[in-house]
Design a protein around this motif. Sequence first.
Motif, PDB file in Angstrom:
ATOM      1  N   ILE A   1       0.850  -1.184   0.000  1.00 39.64           N
ATOM      2  CA  ILE A   1       0.000   0.000   0.000  1.00 39.64           C
ATOM      3  C   ILE A   1       0.886   1.235   0.000  1.00 39.64           C
ATOM      4  O   ILE A   1       1.829   1.340   0.791  1.00 39.64           O
ATOM      5  CB  ILE A   1      -0.920   0.010   1.244  1.00 39.64           C
ATOM      6  CG1 ILE A   1      -1.705  -1.315   1.331  1.00 39.64           C
ATOM      7  CG2 ILE A   1      -1.851   1.222   1.215  1.00 39.64           C
ATOM      8  CD1 ILE A   1      -2.574  -1.643   0.133  1.00 39.64           C
TER       9      ILE A   1
ATOM     10  N   PHE B   1       0.129  -1.535  -4.982  1.00 39.35           N
ATOM     11  CA  PHE B   1       1.063  -2.078  -5.966  1.00 39.35           C
ATOM     12  C   PHE B   1       1.514  -3.441  -5.481  1.00 39.35           C
ATOM     13  O   PHE B   1       1.147  -3.859  -4.379  1.00 39.35           O
ATOM     14  CB  PHE B   1       2.241  -1.121  -6.226  1.00 39.35           C
ATOM     15  CG  PHE B   1       3.074  -0.790  -5.012  1.00 39.35           C
ATOM     16  CD1 PHE B   1       2.717   0.237  -4.159  1.00 39.35           C
ATOM     17  CD2 PHE B   1       4.240  -1.512  -4.725  1.00 39.35           C
ATOM     18  CE1 PHE B   1       3.497   0.549  -3.042  1.00 39.35           C
ATOM     19  CE2 PHE B   1       5.026  -1.200  -3.632  1.00 39.35           C
ATOM     20  CZ  PHE B   1       4.642  -0.173  -2.779  1.00 39.35           C
TER      21      PHE B   1
ATOM     22  N   GLU C   1      11.526   1.563   3.974  1.00 44.94           N
ATOM     23  CA  GLU C   1      10.152   1.906   4.342  1.00 44.94           C
ATOM     24  C   GLU C   1       9.716   0.858   5.356  1.00 44.94           C
ATOM     25  O   GLU C   1       9.458  -0.289   4.999  1.00 44.94           O
ATOM     26  CB  GLU C   1       9.228   1.896   3.111  1.00 44.94           C
ATOM     27  CG  GLU C   1       9.614   2.926   2.059  1.00 44.94           C
ATOM     28  CD  GLU C   1       8.555   3.095   0.968  1.00 44.94           C
ATOM     29  OE1 GLU C   1       7.550   2.362   0.968  1.00 44.94           O
ATOM     30  OE2 GLU C   1       8.757   3.975   0.109  1.00 44.94           O
TER      31      GLU C   1
ATOM     32  N   GLU D   1       7.275  -1.027   7.715  1.00 39.15           N
ATOM     33  CA  GLU D   1       5.831  -1.230   7.570  1.00 39.15           C
ATOM     34  C   GLU D   1       5.339  -2.411   8.404  1.00 39.15           C
ATOM     35  O   GLU D   1       6.055  -3.395   8.596  1.00 39.15           O
ATOM     36  CB  GLU D   1       5.493  -1.514   6.088  1.00 39.15           C
ATOM     37  CG  GLU D   1       6.166  -0.511   5.158  1.00 39.15           C
ATOM     38  CD  GLU D   1       5.564  -0.421   3.766  1.00 39.15           C
ATOM     39  OE1 GLU D   1       4.610  -1.147   3.469  1.00 39.15           O
ATOM     40  OE2 GLU D   1       6.089   0.414   2.993  1.00 39.15           O
TER      41      GLU D   1
ATOM     42  N   ASP E   1       9.856  -2.321   3.056  1.00 40.18           N
ATOM     43  CA  ASP E   1       9.573  -2.252   1.624  1.00 40.18           C
ATOM     44  C   ASP E   1      10.750  -1.486   1.021  1.00 40.18           C
ATOM     45  O   ASP E   1      10.749  -0.268   0.970  1.00 40.18           O
ATOM     46  CB  ASP E   1       8.233  -1.534   1.427  1.00 40.18           C
ATOM     47  CG  ASP E   1       8.027  -1.037   0.013  1.00 40.18           C
ATOM     48  OD1 ASP E   1       8.734  -1.503  -0.887  1.00 40.18           O
ATOM     49  OD2 ASP E   1       7.147  -0.172  -0.176  1.00 40.18           O
TER      50      ASP E   1
ATOM     51  N   LYS F   1      10.450  -1.462  -7.043  1.00 38.54           N
ATOM     52  CA  LYS F   1       9.846  -2.049  -5.847  1.00 38.54           C
ATOM     53  C   LYS F   1       9.981  -3.563  -5.760  1.00 38.54           C
ATOM     54  O   LYS F   1       9.928  -4.128  -4.673  1.00 38.54           O
ATOM     55  CB  LYS F   1       8.346  -1.700  -5.819  1.00 38.54           C
ATOM     56  CG  LYS F   1       8.047  -0.227  -5.548  1.00 38.54           C
ATOM     57  CD  LYS F   1       8.318   0.115  -4.086  1.00 38.54           C
ATOM     58  CE  LYS F   1       7.668   1.422  -3.676  1.00 38.54           C
ATOM     59  NZ  LYS F   1       7.879   1.701  -2.236  1.00 38.54           N
TER      60      LYS F   1
HETATM   61 ZN    ZN Z   1       6.038   1.029   1.151  1.00 40.02          ZN
END
Ligand code: ZN
Length: 205
Positions: free
Chosen positions: A9, A32, A57, A59, A87, A108
Amino acid sequence: MTATTVYCIGRNYADHAKELNNPVPKGEPIVFLKSPSSLRPCASGPLAFADETFHHEAEIVARIGRPVALGARGSWDDVDALALGLDLTRREVQSRLKEKGLPWTASKSFAGSAVLGAFLPLSSFADRDAIAFTLHVNGELRQTGNSRDMLFPVEELITHLARFCPLQPGDLIYTGTPAGVGPLRKGDRFELAFTGVGSAFAGTL
Ligand code: ZN
Protein backbone atom coordinates in the motif's frame (compact mmCIF):
# COMPACT_ATOMS: atom_id res chain seq x y z
CA MET A 1 1.99 -20.75 4.51
CA THR A 2 3.52 -19.53 1.30
CA ALA A 3 2.75 -16.08 0.03
CA THR A 4 1.27 -16.21 -3.45
CA THR A 5 0.80 -12.47 -3.64
CA VAL A 6 2.59 -9.62 -1.90
CA TYR A 7 0.34 -6.55 -1.86
CA CYS A 8 1.80 -3.19 -0.89
CA ILE A 9 0.00 0.00 0.00
CA GLY A 10 1.36 3.40 -1.00
CA ARG A 11 0.93 6.62 0.98
CA ASN A 12 -1.11 5.14 3.82
CA TYR A 13 0.25 7.69 6.30
CA ALA A 14 -0.31 11.37 5.58
CA ASP A 15 3.03 12.45 7.07
CA HIS A 16 4.93 10.18 4.65
CA ALA A 17 2.94 11.33 1.60
CA LYS A 18 3.86 14.91 2.52
CA GLU A 19 7.59 14.23 2.96
CA LEU A 20 7.77 13.00 -0.64
CA ASN A 21 5.54 15.85 -1.88
CA ASN A 22 2.87 13.39 -2.93
CA PRO A 23 -0.85 14.08 -2.65
CA VAL A 24 -2.68 12.15 0.06
CA PRO A 25 -4.87 9.50 -1.59
CA LYS A 26 -8.59 10.13 -1.36
CA GLY A 27 -11.37 7.59 -1.72
CA GLU A 28 -9.29 4.49 -2.15
CA PRO A 29 -5.79 3.28 -1.26
CA ILE A 30 -2.87 3.07 -3.70
CA VAL A 31 -2.00 -0.57 -4.35
CA PHE A 32 1.06 -2.08 -5.97
CA LEU A 33 2.64 -5.54 -6.00
CA LYS A 34 5.94 -7.16 -5.30
CA SER A 35 6.64 -10.59 -6.77
CA PRO A 36 6.82 -13.40 -4.16
CA SER A 37 10.50 -13.72 -5.12
CA SER A 38 10.99 -10.29 -3.50
CA LEU A 39 10.85 -12.17 -0.19
CA ARG A 40 14.02 -14.09 -1.12
CA PRO A 41 17.41 -12.39 -1.26
CA CYS A 42 19.64 -13.21 -4.21
CA ALA A 43 22.53 -15.63 -3.72
CA SER A 44 25.20 -12.95 -3.38
CA GLY A 45 23.37 -11.11 -0.60
CA PRO A 46 20.15 -9.48 0.35
CA LEU A 47 20.11 -6.96 -2.48
CA ALA A 48 19.98 -7.42 -6.20
CA PHE A 49 21.64 -4.04 -6.91
CA ALA A 50 24.33 -3.60 -4.31
CA ASP A 51 25.74 -0.48 -5.99
CA GLU A 52 22.51 1.47 -5.45
CA THR A 53 21.21 3.34 -2.44
CA PHE A 54 17.90 2.03 -1.26
CA HIS A 55 15.28 3.70 0.82
CA HIS A 56 13.90 1.89 3.85
CA GLU A 57 10.15 1.91 4.34
CA ALA A 58 9.28 0.32 7.69
CA GLU A 59 5.83 -1.23 7.57
CA ILE A 60 3.41 -3.45 9.44
CA VAL A 61 2.83 -6.58 7.37
CA ALA A 62 -0.50 -8.37 7.73
CA ARG A 63 -0.71 -12.05 6.79
CA ILE A 64 -4.02 -13.36 5.50
CA GLY A 65 -5.07 -16.47 7.42
CA ARG A 66 -8.20 -17.62 5.59
CA PRO A 67 -9.65 -17.26 2.11
CA VAL A 68 -11.31 -13.91 1.46
CA ALA A 69 -13.85 -14.17 -1.36
CA LEU A 70 -14.21 -11.64 -4.13
CA GLY A 71 -16.42 -8.86 -2.86
CA ALA A 72 -16.17 -9.87 0.81
CA ARG A 73 -15.96 -7.29 3.55
CA GLY A 74 -12.57 -7.33 5.28
CA SER A 75 -12.18 -8.05 8.97
CA TRP A 76 -9.40 -8.61 11.48
CA ASP A 77 -10.54 -12.26 11.51
CA ASP A 78 -9.05 -12.55 8.01
CA VAL A 79 -5.59 -11.85 9.44
CA ASP A 80 -3.77 -14.49 11.46
CA ALA A 81 -0.52 -12.69 12.26
CA LEU A 82 1.46 -9.49 11.93
CA ALA A 83 5.13 -8.85 11.28
CA LEU A 84 7.30 -5.87 10.59
CA GLY A 85 9.05 -5.52 7.28
CA LEU A 86 10.93 -3.16 5.04
CA ASP A 87 9.57 -2.25 1.62
CA LEU A 88 12.99 -1.58 0.08
CA THR A 89 12.72 0.98 -2.67
CA ARG A 90 15.10 2.11 -5.41
CA ARG A 91 14.03 5.70 -4.89
CA GLU A 92 15.85 7.30 -7.84
CA VAL A 93 14.46 4.66 -10.19
CA GLN A 94 10.98 5.17 -8.75
CA SER A 95 11.21 8.94 -9.21
CA ARG A 96 12.18 8.54 -12.85
CA LEU A 97 9.32 6.12 -13.48
CA LYS A 98 6.84 8.36 -11.67
CA GLU A 99 7.90 11.36 -13.77
CA LYS A 100 7.07 9.40 -16.91
CA GLY A 101 3.81 8.07 -15.50
CA LEU A 102 5.13 4.50 -15.78
CA PRO A 103 4.56 1.57 -13.37
CA TRP A 104 6.85 1.48 -10.30
CA THR A 105 7.55 -2.24 -10.48
CA ALA A 106 11.26 -2.02 -11.30
CA SER A 107 11.82 0.13 -8.23
CA LYS A 108 9.85 -2.05 -5.85
CA SER A 109 10.02 -5.69 -6.91
CA PHE A 110 13.43 -7.36 -6.92
CA ALA A 111 15.17 -10.16 -5.02
CA GLY A 112 15.25 -9.29 -1.36
CA SER A 113 13.16 -6.11 -1.65
CA ALA A 114 10.50 -7.41 0.74
CA VAL A 115 12.40 -7.71 4.02
CA LEU A 116 10.24 -9.58 6.50
CA GLY A 117 10.55 -10.28 10.22
CA ALA A 118 8.94 -13.05 12.24
CA PHE A 119 5.16 -13.18 12.46
CA LEU A 120 3.43 -12.71 15.78
CA PRO A 121 -0.11 -13.98 16.33
CA LEU A 122 -2.75 -11.27 16.48
CA SER A 123 -3.34 -12.10 20.13
CA SER A 124 0.08 -10.55 20.90
CA PHE A 125 -1.37 -7.09 20.33
CA ALA A 126 -3.50 -5.56 23.07
CA ASP A 127 -5.00 -2.93 20.77
CA ARG A 128 -4.93 -3.77 17.06
CA ASP A 129 -5.90 -0.24 16.15
CA ALA A 130 -2.93 1.35 17.93
CA ILE A 131 0.09 -0.78 17.06
CA ALA A 132 3.28 1.20 17.49
CA PHE A 133 6.59 0.31 15.86
CA THR A 134 10.07 1.68 15.30
CA LEU A 135 12.95 1.32 12.90
CA HIS A 136 16.52 1.95 14.00
CA VAL A 137 19.40 2.03 11.52
CA ASN A 138 22.92 1.68 12.94
CA GLY A 139 21.43 2.42 16.35
CA GLU A 140 19.74 5.66 15.24
CA LEU A 141 15.96 6.02 15.39
CA ARG A 142 14.75 6.58 11.82
CA GLN A 143 11.03 5.83 11.76
CA THR A 144 8.23 5.59 14.29
CA GLY A 145 4.74 4.57 13.28
CA ASN A 146 1.38 3.74 14.75
CA SER A 147 -1.40 1.88 12.97
CA ARG A 148 -3.95 4.40 14.27
CA ASP A 149 -2.45 6.92 11.80
CA MET A 150 -3.19 4.76 8.75
CA LEU A 151 -5.41 6.56 6.28
CA PHE A 152 -6.90 3.16 5.39
CA PRO A 153 -6.91 0.71 8.32
CA VAL A 154 -6.20 -2.99 7.78
CA GLU A 155 -9.85 -4.02 7.55
CA GLU A 156 -10.50 -1.38 4.89
CA LEU A 157 -7.42 -2.48 2.95
CA ILE A 158 -8.74 -6.06 2.85
CA THR A 159 -12.19 -4.87 1.76
CA HIS A 160 -10.59 -2.82 -1.00
CA LEU A 161 -8.28 -5.60 -2.25
CA ALA A 162 -11.12 -8.14 -2.22
CA ARG A 163 -13.08 -5.91 -4.61
CA PHE A 164 -10.81 -7.05 -7.39
CA CYS A 165 -8.88 -10.10 -6.10
CA PRO A 166 -9.90 -12.95 -3.82
CA LEU A 167 -7.23 -13.29 -1.13
CA GLN A 168 -5.52 -16.56 -0.20
CA PRO A 169 -4.09 -17.74 3.12
CA GLY A 170 -0.45 -16.63 3.20
CA ASP A 171 -0.97 -13.52 1.08
CA LEU A 172 0.82 -10.54 2.57
CA ILE A 173 -0.15 -6.90 2.81
CA TYR A 174 2.63 -4.36 3.39
CA THR A 175 0.42 -1.68 4.88
CA GLY A 176 2.44 1.44 4.08
CA THR A 177 5.15 3.46 5.77
CA PRO A 178 5.11 6.46 8.10
CA ALA A 179 7.40 9.46 7.69
CA GLY A 180 11.16 9.16 8.03
CA VAL A 181 12.09 7.11 4.98
CA GLY A 182 15.72 7.46 4.04
CA PRO A 183 18.79 5.74 2.66
CA LEU A 184 19.84 2.26 3.65
CA ARG A 185 23.26 1.20 2.41
CA LYS A 186 25.01 -2.14 2.16
CA GLY A 187 26.40 -3.00 5.57
CA ASP A 188 23.85 -0.90 7.49
CA ARG A 189 22.27 -2.66 10.43
CA PHE A 190 18.54 -2.25 10.86
CA GLU A 191 16.29 -3.15 13.76
CA LEU A 192 12.51 -3.23 13.56
CA ALA A 193 10.45 -3.55 16.74
CA PHE A 194 6.84 -3.47 17.83
CA THR A 195 6.67 -1.16 20.84
CA GLY A 196 5.71 -2.95 24.03
CA VAL A 197 5.50 -6.39 22.49
CA GLY A 198 9.05 -7.43 23.31
CA SER A 199 10.11 -8.74 19.96
CA ALA A 200 12.59 -7.17 17.62
CA PHE A 201 13.88 -8.15 14.22
CA ALA A 202 17.37 -7.10 13.25
CA GLY A 203 19.49 -7.65 10.20
CA THR A 204 22.23 -6.22 8.06
CA LEU A 205 21.95 -5.27 4.44
ZN1 ZN B 1 6.04 1.03 1.15
